[in-house]
Design a protein around this motif. Sequence first.
Motif, PDB file in Angstrom:
ATOM      1  N   PHE A  97      35.353  41.091  45.949  1.00  0.00           N
ATOM      2  CA  PHE A  97      34.614  39.886  46.358  1.00  0.00           C
ATOM      3  C   PHE A  97      33.511  39.558  45.354  1.00  0.00           C
ATOM      4  O   PHE A  97      33.317  38.395  44.988  1.00  0.00           O
ATOM      5  N   ALA A  98      32.775  40.571  44.920  1.00  0.00           N
ATOM      6  CA  ALA A  98      31.700  40.349  43.956  1.00  0.00           C
ATOM      7  C   ALA A  98      32.256  39.822  42.634  1.00  0.00           C
ATOM      8  O   ALA A  98      31.750  38.837  42.074  1.00  0.00           O
ATOM      9  N   ASP A  99      33.309  40.449  42.129  1.00  0.00           N
ATOM     10  CA  ASP A  99      33.865  40.072  40.827  1.00  0.00           C
ATOM     11  C   ASP A  99      34.446  38.662  40.841  1.00  0.00           C
ATOM     12  O   ASP A  99      34.324  37.915  39.863  1.00  0.00           O
TER      13      ASP A  99
ATOM     14  N   GLY B  89      43.280  41.542  38.969  1.00  0.00           N
ATOM     15  CA  GLY B  89      44.290  40.514  38.807  1.00  0.00           C
ATOM     16  C   GLY B  89      45.685  40.973  39.157  1.00  0.00           C
ATOM     17  O   GLY B  89      46.646  40.183  39.120  1.00  0.00           O
ATOM     18  N   SER B  90      45.826  42.260  39.516  1.00  0.00           N
ATOM     19  CA  SER B  90      47.116  42.814  39.979  1.00  0.00           C
ATOM     20  C   SER B  90      48.261  42.536  39.014  1.00  0.00           C
ATOM     21  O   SER B  90      49.405  42.359  39.420  1.00  0.00           O
TER      22      SER B  90
ATOM     23  N   TYR C  61      39.790  36.713  33.488  1.00  0.00           N
ATOM     24  CA  TYR C  61      41.150  36.660  34.024  1.00  0.00           C
ATOM     25  C   TYR C  61      41.138  36.185  35.473  1.00  0.00           C
ATOM     26  O   TYR C  61      42.022  35.452  35.909  1.00  0.00           O
ATOM     27  N   TYR C  62      40.094  36.588  36.221  1.00  0.00           N
ATOM     28  CA  TYR C  62      39.981  36.109  37.590  1.00  0.00           C
ATOM     29  C   TYR C  62      39.785  34.595  37.627  1.00  0.00           C
ATOM     30  O   TYR C  62      40.276  33.916  38.534  1.00  0.00           O
ATOM     31  N   ASP C  63      39.074  34.042  36.663  1.00  0.00           N
ATOM     32  CA  ASP C  63      38.900  32.586  36.615  1.00  0.00           C
ATOM     33  C   ASP C  63      40.239  31.886  36.428  1.00  0.00           C
ATOM     34  O   ASP C  63      40.512  30.853  37.042  1.00  0.00           O
ATOM     35  N   ILE C  64      41.090  32.464  35.582  1.00  0.00           N
ATOM     36  CA  ILE C  64      42.430  31.893  35.344  1.00  0.00           C
ATOM     37  C   ILE C  64      43.270  31.981  36.611  1.00  0.00           C
ATOM     38  O   ILE C  64      43.925  31.007  37.027  1.00  0.00           O
ATOM     39  N   LEU C  65      43.258  33.147  37.252  1.00  0.00           N
ATOM     40  CA  LEU C  65      44.056  33.323  38.467  1.00  0.00           C
ATOM     41  C   LEU C  65      43.540  32.455  39.608  1.00  0.00           C
ATOM     42  O   LEU C  65      44.326  32.008  40.454  1.00  0.00           O
TER      43      LEU C  65
END
Length: 279
Positions: free
Chosen positions: A202-204, A118-119, A257-261
Amino acid sequence: SQVVGHLKKEMADALGLPEGMPIIAGGIDAPVAQLSAGVVESGEHVVMLGTSMCWGTLHDGKYLSPNLVNYPYVVDEEKTIYTFGGGATSGAIVKWFRDNFGSSFQELDEMASKIPSGSEGIVVLPYFMGERSPIWDPKARGVIFGLTLKHTKAHVYRAFLEGVAFSLRHNMDEFPHGKEMLSKECYVVGGGAKSDVWMQIFADITGYNMIRLAGNVEAPLGDAFLAGLGTGVFSSPKEIKKWTKPEKRFIPNKNYYYDILYEAYKRLYIKTNDLMEML
């Protein structure tokens, strides 16, 4: 795989090839790269990750999407549809970053691997040359959003990699009934597949197992196979599977967190596309 003509004497002499050699139709780079990965069954899907990105899958015509591109596949074209979408810039923006801010891809990957997923709050829209699917906007422009003083070059680079992965997920989400129909394993071909860091991202972000194939196969292998299929060297499209072998599998780590971003990624374009057009 259709024979569309035969080599004339003048060209045969110039090329050092036999006169009358059959000429096979071949295909466009993305579906032929798909074939190179050994994909001939419905639900199998491939990412071609080069200067631009194409993701595609196969089906029987019941899963057409108006926001993606749909046309007959390069084999079994009477009954198999290839549906694909992709980003205008993927590897191109990574190269742009390297060329303008120094370092090698290896060093940048090593730096990015030390940054949290998520940087730490940076979202990149990778629309550096307009964008193709699913937004179809030639006036779209790149955005680096969420910068603070704590962020470093490594944060921004990782956000570039993640932005392209969000673009891939955006296209996947446009495919009807994707979660039920698509295979859990997605093959990746092209130069971008060499990066372990990017493959794991990409996988995550997508939730699919990302499979890098041995030999870094791309479209030329598929075209060679089509030539063999058209001239009877091969009898079935499924024989392409003998030519492909997985090299490494990247298993997704669930990251909310990736879902949020990802939601921020989609909303960021909606909230800025009028400003992009103004510029």
